[in-house]
Design an enzyme around this catalytic site. Structure first.
Site, PDB file in Angstrom:
ATOM      1  N   ASN A  69     -66.551  43.336  -0.527  1.00 63.78           N
ATOM      2  CA  ASN A  69     -67.768  42.552  -0.384  1.00 63.78           C
ATOM      3  C   ASN A  69     -68.667  42.788  -1.572  1.00 63.78           C
ATOM      4  OD1 ASN A  69     -70.619  43.776   0.385  1.00 63.78           O
ATOM      5  ND2 ASN A  69     -69.056  45.180   1.180  1.00 63.78           N
ATOM      6  N   ASN A  99     -81.421  51.980   7.201  1.00 67.94           N
ATOM      7  CA  ASN A  99     -80.751  52.205   5.920  1.00 67.94           C
ATOM      8  C   ASN A  99     -81.634  51.647   4.810  1.00 67.94           C
ATOM      9  OD1 ASN A  99     -78.909  51.221   3.602  1.00 67.94           O
ATOM     10  ND2 ASN A  99     -77.559  52.563   4.773  1.00 67.94           N
ATOM     11  N   ASN A 126     -79.281  55.108   1.075  1.00 71.79           N
ATOM     12  CA  ASN A 126     -78.048  54.716   0.392  1.00 71.79           C
ATOM     13  C   ASN A 126     -78.227  54.976  -1.100  1.00 71.79           C
ATOM     14  OD1 ASN A 126     -75.900  53.360  -0.788  1.00 71.79           O
ATOM     15  ND2 ASN A 126     -76.530  51.326  -0.105  1.00 71.79           N
ATOM     16  N   CYS A 129     -76.844  52.544  -4.849  1.00 72.04           N
ATOM     17  CA  CYS A 129     -77.556  51.461  -5.512  1.00 72.04           C
ATOM     18  C   CYS A 129     -77.717  51.789  -6.997  1.00 72.04           C
ATOM     19  CB  CYS A 129     -78.919  51.326  -4.858  1.00 72.04           C
ATOM     20  SG  CYS A 129     -79.722  49.781  -5.171  1.00 72.04           S
ATOM     21  N   LYS A 164     -76.608  58.801   2.270  1.00 80.13           N
ATOM     22  CA  LYS A 164     -75.275  58.177   2.326  1.00 80.13           C
ATOM     23  C   LYS A 164     -74.608  58.230   0.961  1.00 80.13           C
ATOM     24  CE  LYS A 164     -72.946  53.960   3.797  1.00 80.13           C
ATOM     25  NZ  LYS A 164     -73.096  52.735   4.597  1.00 80.13           N
ATOM     26  N   ILE A 190     -67.965  57.528   4.103  1.00 83.18           N
ATOM     27  CA  ILE A 190     -68.121  57.100   2.729  1.00 83.18           C
ATOM     28  C   ILE A 190     -68.647  55.666   2.678  1.00 83.18           C
ATOM     29  CG2 ILE A 190     -66.346  58.567   1.726  1.00 83.18           C
ATOM     30  CD1 ILE A 190     -64.342  56.315   1.925  1.00 83.18           C
ATOM     31  N   ASN A 191     -69.356  55.371   1.598  1.00 80.93           N
ATOM     32  CA  ASN A 191     -69.689  53.995   1.302  1.00 80.93           C
ATOM     33  C   ASN A 191     -68.417  53.346   0.743  1.00 80.93           C
ATOM     34  OD1 ASN A 191     -71.146  51.606   0.636  1.00 80.93           O
ATOM     35  ND2 ASN A 191     -72.983  52.850   0.409  1.00 80.93           N
ATOM     36  N   GLY A 242     -65.593  54.843   7.290  1.00 79.87           N
ATOM     37  CA  GLY A 242     -64.636  54.335   6.313  1.00 79.87           C
ATOM     38  C   GLY A 242     -63.338  53.984   7.008  1.00 79.87           C
ATOM     39  N   GLY A 264     -67.577  49.963  10.422  1.00 82.44           N
ATOM     40  CA  GLY A 264     -67.952  48.832   9.582  1.00 82.44           C
ATOM     41  C   GLY A 264     -67.074  47.629   9.791  1.00 82.44           C
TER      42      GLY A 264
HETATM   43  C1  LIG Z   1     -70.396  43.221   4.255  1.00 86.44           C
HETATM   44  C2  LIG Z   1     -70.794  44.659   4.071  1.00 86.44           C
HETATM   45  C3  LIG Z   1     -72.128  44.978   3.749  1.00 86.44           C
HETATM   46  C4  LIG Z   1     -72.519  46.307   3.570  1.00 86.44           C
HETATM   47  N1  LIG Z   1     -73.832  46.584   3.304  1.00 86.44           N
HETATM   48  C5  LIG Z   1     -74.236  47.883   3.180  1.00 86.44           C
HETATM   49  C6  LIG Z   1     -75.620  48.223   2.986  1.00 86.44           C
HETATM   50  O1  LIG Z   1     -76.492  47.348   2.925  1.00 86.44           O
HETATM   51  N2  LIG Z   1     -75.955  49.535   2.862  1.00 86.44           N
HETATM   52  C7  LIG Z   1     -75.020  50.530   2.946  1.00 86.44           C
HETATM   53  O2  LIG Z   1     -75.382  51.707   2.854  1.00 86.44           O
HETATM   54  N3  LIG Z   1     -73.711  50.247   3.165  1.00 86.44           N
HETATM   55  C8  LIG Z   1     -73.300  48.955   3.276  1.00 86.44           C
HETATM   56  N4  LIG Z   1     -71.965  48.677   3.518  1.00 86.44           N
HETATM   57  C9  LIG Z   1     -70.995  49.787   3.595  1.00 86.44           C
HETATM   58  C10 LIG Z   1     -70.702  50.157   5.052  1.00 86.44           C
HETATM   59  O3  LIG Z   1     -71.866  50.590   5.716  1.00 86.44           O
HETATM   60  C11 LIG Z   1     -69.622  51.244   5.121  1.00 86.44           C
HETATM   61  O4  LIG Z   1     -70.070  52.393   4.436  1.00 86.44           O
HETATM   62  C12 LIG Z   1     -68.298  50.822   4.512  1.00 86.44           C
HETATM   63  O5  LIG Z   1     -68.042  49.476   4.788  1.00 86.44           O
HETATM   64  C13 LIG Z   1     -67.119  51.683   4.987  1.00 86.44           C
HETATM   65  O6  LIG Z   1     -66.893  51.547   6.364  1.00 86.44           O
HETATM   66  P1  LIG Z   1     -65.764  50.571   6.997  1.00 86.44           P
HETATM   67  O7  LIG Z   1     -64.494  50.813   6.248  1.00 86.44           O
HETATM   68  O8  LIG Z   1     -65.708  50.944   8.433  1.00 86.44           O
HETATM   69  O9  LIG Z   1     -66.250  49.182   6.772  1.00 86.44           O
HETATM   70  C14 LIG Z   1     -71.560  47.349   3.695  1.00 86.44           C
HETATM   71  C15 LIG Z   1     -70.237  47.023   4.017  1.00 86.44           C
HETATM   72  C16 LIG Z   1     -69.837  45.710   4.205  1.00 86.44           C
HETATM   73  C17 LIG Z   1     -68.408  45.413   4.561  1.00 86.44           C
END
Ligand SMILES: Cc1cc2nc3c(=O)[nH]c(=O)nc-3n(C[C@H](O)[C@H](O)[C@H](O)COP(=O)(O)O)c2cc1C
Ligand SMILES: Cc1cc2nc3c(=O)[nH]c(=O)nc-3n(C[C@H](O)[C@H](O)[C@H](O)COP(=O)(O)OP(=O)(O)OC[C@H]3O[C@@H](n4cnc5c(N)ncnc54)[C@H](O)[C@@H]3O)c2cc1C
Ligand code: FES
Lengths: 303, 258
Positions: A69, A99, A126, A129, A164, A190-191, A242, A264
């Site tokens: 994304n 967040n 987070n 950034c 984060k 993890i992010n 993650g 997520g």
């Molecule tokens: C569409 C999308 C938008 C996201 N936006 C943010 C965000 O605004 N801030 C943040 O800290 N992480 C953001 N993330 C990261 C998720 O919070 C998460 O850390 C990451 O997707 C890993 O988890 P998952 O594999 O379960 O998706 C985003 C992830 C996705 C898929």
């Protein structure tokens, strides 16, 4: 029924499952499926000092067992979040983790200071950034920058502060120790991992931003490894995430050392994923005669 | 606000209607009851992480049926096309903001390009003889749904780029311009971006009300992830990102930043 409740930084969660930031908006759209009170908590969409429009579309690309994304922190800004989204969220009988992000330590601190005056339960900073001052390198990729931004947010709020972490680093344990030293009450990880896909017919990257963050089941083993390493490196609690898509995944991350788990991408595959995961965790605990989910945290026995 | 649900629904009918193009009918009474022309469903092909958005191509509230028509474009639609009568589809539906219906309209034009034709069917059913449908295809093998449309409508105009089928050789915009000159109450369009842009321009120039159904890559499909951004402008010309899944897929032509 096993006891699913966990405590983190003095806040009690009825269960360890929290939809991750960015996939769940402010919860409203998922309320059509189930009451938000079923969830341990909700991590809201990343909020910055002022409105951000985000990146051009396409912002989504499917990948094997995952997705990229490049939404780019689209959000209405902290004032609109506090005024329009937060009051309603706080009535939902679930823990709210706001967040936040920013392009400078000052912006992050300003956002945190505004949240400090609300009833929000926790702040999740987070640090993936890009830091405009430092030429765009993410705060989360250098110990010094991570420490600086954590310290300035720490000064701005007495709320429980979760930092984060980005996985796009050489040593995530060094970053975790740096934010712990700077006053973080917990870390979450993890992010997303930075990735890219190309449409070989048009020779164009699928994402308009060219690159984007990889999430989903594909990154789960990386998450387990990093949660395990960080949990062994710091004294503060770890929130793991993650690629979690089942109760067994969540149990695995908790055994690696996570005190709570965020979900997520799995929410896109199945909007009921968080509640399904809670049920499956309960089943696992019952089957294995474990009285409380707290009893499994960090219990992996490494070779 | 839509009332959407996630469920697993049985396929009651499957038909290959052109090369790599299929029509499926699903039994899903609660969804059919709420569905409106222009809305879409978000289907999960087994084994994939993301769902596929597909427009609603038919609503039968009495029988509790929904019709979907889609072309095989990649792995996900290929997997869905492999399903048969009696199998199940996992979908979140109905989603999005559909077409605005004008009960008083006397003449409307529905413009469909290629796989953008299916969402015109529920509009054709609603407007009946008050509608003219212009469909555009590349060539004869892609032509779909002409009999289905003719069943409802006053008039169907079929265009092919190479003239291998239909009455018009070329694009949908030529017959559309003729109709716009005669005067119509509204134009609805779905199809490739270039076609939509041309239709929107023709309508704006002639001062005709026009709605277009847009596509964008989606994750959640319900407005939570902000993945399906679409650049729009408000009445004062200020740029604003809206989301195809929640604010759309149907937008007013002048709202879209083409
Ligand atoms: C569409 C999308 C938008 C996201 N936006 C943010 C965000 O605004 N801030 C943040 O800290 N992480 C953001 N993330 C990261 C998720 O919070 C998460 O850390 C990451 O997707 C890993 O988890 P998952 O594999 O379960 O998706 C985003 C992830 C996705 C898929
Ligand atoms: C609101 C809406 C309604 C639609 N209605 C129809 C319809 O009625 N009939 C029909 O045949 N097609 C329709 N489409 C297009 C259809 O969603 C894509 O062809 C389909 O998602 C392709 O999936 P795939 O697995 O075959 O392709 P892949 O290329 O393997 O897909 C990879 C990823 O990209 C996404 N993707 C690829 N192409 C598109 C596209 N054009 N639009 C959105 N996402 C895309 C997929 O959903 C998937 O997440 C619609 C799209 C939208 C946004
Ligand atoms: S797909 Fe998530 S907001 Fe549209």
């Amino acid at each position: 029924m096993a006891d699913l409740s966990v405590d983190l930084c003095g806040v009690t969660f009825k269960n360890p499952i929290i939809p991750a930031s960015g996939v769940f908006g402010y919860g409203r759209e998922y309320e059509e499926f189930y009451p938000l009170s079923a969830l341990g908590g909700i991590a809201t969409k990343g909020t910055t000092g002022s409105l951000r429009t985000g990146n051009l579309a396409p912002r989504i690309a499917e990948t094997p067992a995952g997705m990229l994304n490049s939404v780019g922190l689209q959000n209405p800004g902290i004032d609109a979040f506090i005024e329009r989204e937060l009051p309603d969220l706080l009535t939902k009988d679930t823990v709210i983790l706001a967040n936040i992000a920013g392009s400078t330590p000052e912006e992050c601190a300003e956002v945190a200071a505004k949240l400090d005056r609300t009833d929000v339960h926790m702040i999740e900073l987070n640090i993936s950034c890009p830091n405009v001052k430092q030429g765009g390198a993410a705060f989360g990729t250098s110990c010094i920058m991570a420490e600086q931004v954590t310290a300035s947010v720490r000064k701005a709020t007495t709320k429980p502060l979760v930092v984060k972490l980005s996985p796009n680093v050489t040593s995530i344990t060094d970053i975790a120790k740096a934010v712990e030293a700077a006053g973080a009450d917990a870390v979450s990880l993890i992010n997303t991992l930075l990735g890219m896909r190309i449409d070989i017919r048009s020779r164009r990257p699928v994402l308009h931003n060219n690159v984007g963050g990889l999430s989903g089941p594909a990154i789960f083993p990386v998450a387990v490894r990093m949660v395990w390493q960080v949990a062994n490196a710091v004294q503060i609690p770890v929130i793991g995430m993650g690629g979690v898509s089942s109760g067994e995944d969540a149990i695995e991350l908790m055994m690696a050392g996570a005190s709570a788990v965020q979900v997520g991408m799995a929410c896109f595959t199945d909007p009921y994923a968080p509640v399904k995961i809670i049920r499956e965790m309960d089943e696992f605990l019952n089957t294995n005669h474990i009285a409380s989910v707290r009893d499994i945290i960090g219990t992996v026995q490494p070779w | 606000m839509t009332n959407y649900t996630q469920g697993v629904y049985p396929i009651s009918e499957k038909q290959a209607i052109a090369q790599d193009t299929y029509s499926f009918t699903l039994y899903c009474p609660a969804v059919a009851e709420n569905a409106k022309p222009g809305q879409f469903v978000h289907i999960l092909p087994k084994g994939y992480g993301l769902r596929r958005p597909i427009s609603i191509a038919g609503i039968d509230k009495e029988k509790g049926m929904l019709r979907l028509v889609f072309a095989v474009r990649g792995k996900g639609t290929e997997s869905l096309a492999g399903l048969n009568k009696g199998d199940f589809m996992d979908m979140i539906a109905p989603l999005g903001h559909g077409f605005t219906l004008f009960p008083e309209a006397e003449h409307v034009v529905l413009v469909g390009g290629g796989i953008g034709v299916p969402p015109m069917l529920p509009l054709a059913a609603y407007y009946g003889s008050k509608a003219t449908v212009i469909s555009g295809f590349r060539s004869f093998p892609q032509v779909i749904l002409q009999e289905d449309l003719a069943q409802y409508c006053a008039k169907t105009i079929c265009c092919t780029e190479d003239g291998s089928a239909g009455t018009v050789k070329g694009f949908v915009t030529a017959p559309l311009s003729d109709l716009l000159r005669e005067g119509v109450n509204a134009v609805y369009a779905c199809g490739p971006q270039a076609m939509l842009k041309a239709v929107a321009r023709a309508c704006i120039e002639s001062g005709t009300y026009c709605e277009v159904s847009l596509e964008e890559r989606m994750a959640c499909g319900i407005g939570a992830c902000l993945g399906c951004a679409c650049r729009t402008k408000d009445a004062d010309g200020n740029e604003k990102y809206l989301h195809v899944c929640k604010n759309g897929p149907v937008f007013r032509a002048e709202e879209v930043q083409w």
